[in-house]
Write a protein that holds these residues in place. Structure first.
Motif, PDB file in Angstrom:
ATOM      1  N   ILE A   1      -0.311   9.793   0.370  1.00  0.00           N
ATOM      2  CA  ILE A   1      -1.113   8.818   1.145  1.00  0.00           C
ATOM      3  C   ILE A   1      -0.118   8.157   1.981  1.00  0.00           C
ATOM      4  O   ILE A   1       0.918   7.540   1.456  1.00  0.00           O
ATOM      5  N   TYR A   2      -0.356   8.022   3.387  1.00  0.00           N
ATOM      6  CA  TYR A   2       0.750   7.029   4.217  1.00  0.00           C
ATOM      7  C   TYR A   2      -0.131   5.643   4.603  1.00  0.00           C
ATOM      8  O   TYR A   2      -1.248   5.673   4.577  1.00  0.00           O
ATOM      9  N   ARG A   3       0.656   4.752   4.860  1.00  0.00           N
ATOM     10  CA  ARG A   3       0.215   3.528   5.287  1.00  0.00           C
ATOM     11  C   ARG A   3       0.882   2.956   6.241  1.00  0.00           C
ATOM     12  O   ARG A   3       1.942   3.194   6.420  1.00  0.00           O
ATOM     13  N   GLU A   4       0.115   2.274   7.057  1.00  0.00           N
ATOM     14  CA  GLU A   4       0.861   1.503   8.404  1.00  0.00           C
ATOM     15  C   GLU A   4       1.520   0.304   7.775  1.00  0.00           C
ATOM     16  O   GLU A   4       0.988  -0.975   7.434  1.00  0.00           O
ATOM     17  N   VAL A   5       2.863   0.413   7.880  1.00  0.00           N
ATOM     18  CA  VAL A   5       3.762  -0.896   7.181  1.00  0.00           C
ATOM     19  C   VAL A   5       4.266  -1.693   8.329  1.00  0.00           C
ATOM     20  O   VAL A   5       4.443  -2.985   8.133  1.00  0.00           O
ATOM     21  N   ARG A   6       4.028  -1.372   9.694  1.00  0.00           N
ATOM     22  CA  ARG A   6       4.250  -2.022  10.736  1.00  0.00           C
ATOM     23  C   ARG A   6       3.531  -1.520  11.764  1.00  0.00           C
ATOM     24  O   ARG A   6       3.079  -0.333  11.662  1.00  0.00           O
ATOM     25  N   GLU A   7       3.218  -2.229  12.888  1.00  0.00           N
ATOM     26  CA  GLU A   7       2.442  -1.655  14.068  1.00  0.00           C
ATOM     27  C   GLU A   7       2.944  -0.145  14.474  1.00  0.00           C
ATOM     28  O   GLU A   7       4.064  -0.127  14.806  1.00  0.00           O
TER      29      GLU A   7
END
Length: 351
Positions: A300-306
């Motif tokens: 699972i990937y997450r947006e940690v910065r824009e």
């Protein structure tokens, strides 16, 4: 089997001196179940404001320590709808039990004409083109992470039993679990540093000097042995099928089925989820074979910065049958906290 040192390791992570929190801490704990009341194991938990992640154990139980305050907790599992829960962490302990709902997939946005190209191919073309940017985007990062490796031996060949010590046989039959909390840093080019904060194993004789963390990224999965579905040669060996589009947190995500065109241990099968417009990975659920082993790989990937997405949760399971040995293994890893530096030129290309 419970993750017996989850409480101990979580506490160490969030009180480790380098992090230096001065606020009062609150231990948030609970259980994640589905609509039937059954446990939902290995659910990813993410707090965007802290860039902090965790993972439920095999009984759906979780625990995470945060400074007191108001948060949005994101619960994510490949088989269920993502849930975003606003939560007030006050006091020293707070219980939060979460019910996950089955995913309600949107209908296919287009009817696929048998005589025309499946829309999955256009999505994958864009994802392949953008993968070159996403692979070059990260310059460095430093993360605190938790990993758990469990091995269960189902069968030991008679020859091994004949020559091995009795204590060694008992050790193998009992299985093996190692849990590790580590500070991990990475620089482009492969320079890696690890510092173990805490480690625990149920095996008194096990060697636990290593951190047991695997630096995973689906873009790099396979190396020279497996053809990645996002590689430039993918269309020669894979078929792709558009399954559906879903929306999570306002992001449109395309679910694509990966189908090998031929048999072979150099190919994988399963599903990949691609973010619309960004054309990067949102989730992965694939399987593949190596010699004597079948691997089930979820990420699972997450947006940690824009526009900066990072694989925050990993789940790898497999069954090994080789030389008379029969064993199951499970590897879990959750990024607890991360600071990342990116290439500004590549960032500009992605925007």
């Amino acid at each position: 089997m419970k993750i017996f040192s989850l409480c101990f390791i979580s506490l160490l992570l969030f009180t480790f001196p380098k992090i230096g929190y001065t606020q009062e801490q609150c231990t948030v704990y609970g259980k994640i179940t589905n609509q039937n009341g059954d446990a939902v194991p290995y659910t990813a938990i993410y707090i965007e404001s802290l860039r902090r992640s965790s993972m439920a154990n095999d009984e759906g139980e979780f625990q995470i320590v945060v400074p007191q305050g108001k948060y949005e907790l994101l619960f994510q599992n490949l088989s269920y709808e993502t849930r975003l829960i606003q939560f007030q962490a006050n006091g020293t302990e707070k219980e939060l039990n979460v019910e996950m709902r089955s995913i309600a997939y949107a209908l296919k946005e287009v009817e696929v004409d048998p005589n025309s190209e499946d829309p999955a191919y256009n999505i994958i073309r864009k994802a392949i083109a953008m993968s070159e940017y996403y692979k070059r985007q990260r310059e460095s990062y430093i993360a605190n992470l938790y990993s758990r490796t469990a091995v269960n031996v189902n069968e030991i060949p008679w020859l091994a039993k004949k020559f091995a010590e009795e204590d060694d046989i008992k050790e193998m039959e009992a299985g093996y679990i190692v849990e590790t909390l580590v500070e991990y840093s990475y620089e482009k080019g492969g320079k890696v540093k690890e510092r173990i904060i805490a480690q625990k194993t149920q095996s008194k004789d096990a060697d636990i000097n290593g951190a047991n963390y695997v630096n995973l990224d689906f873009y790099d999965l396979g190396g020279t042995e497996i053809i990645n579905p996002l590689s430039r040669s993918a269309f020669a060996v894979y078929k792709f099928e558009y399954l559906a589009s879903i929306f999570e947190e306002g992001q449109k995500i395309h679910k694509i089925k990966i189908i090998p065109r031929r048999k072979g241990n150099d190919l994988m099968a399963g599903e990949i989820y691609i973010n619309d417009q960004l054309w990067n990975i949102n989730k992965v659920d694939v399987n593949y074979r190596t010699t004597g082993t079948k691997i089930f790989y979820k990420q699972i990937y997450r947006e940690v910065r824009e526009n900066v997405w990072f694989p925050m949760n990993h789940q790898i399971e497999g069954k090994v049958k080789i030389f008379g040995f029969d064993a199951d293994f499970r590897y879990l890893a959750a990024i607890k906290q991360i600071d990342i530096e990116t290439d500004s030129i590549v960032d500009g290309e992605i925007r």
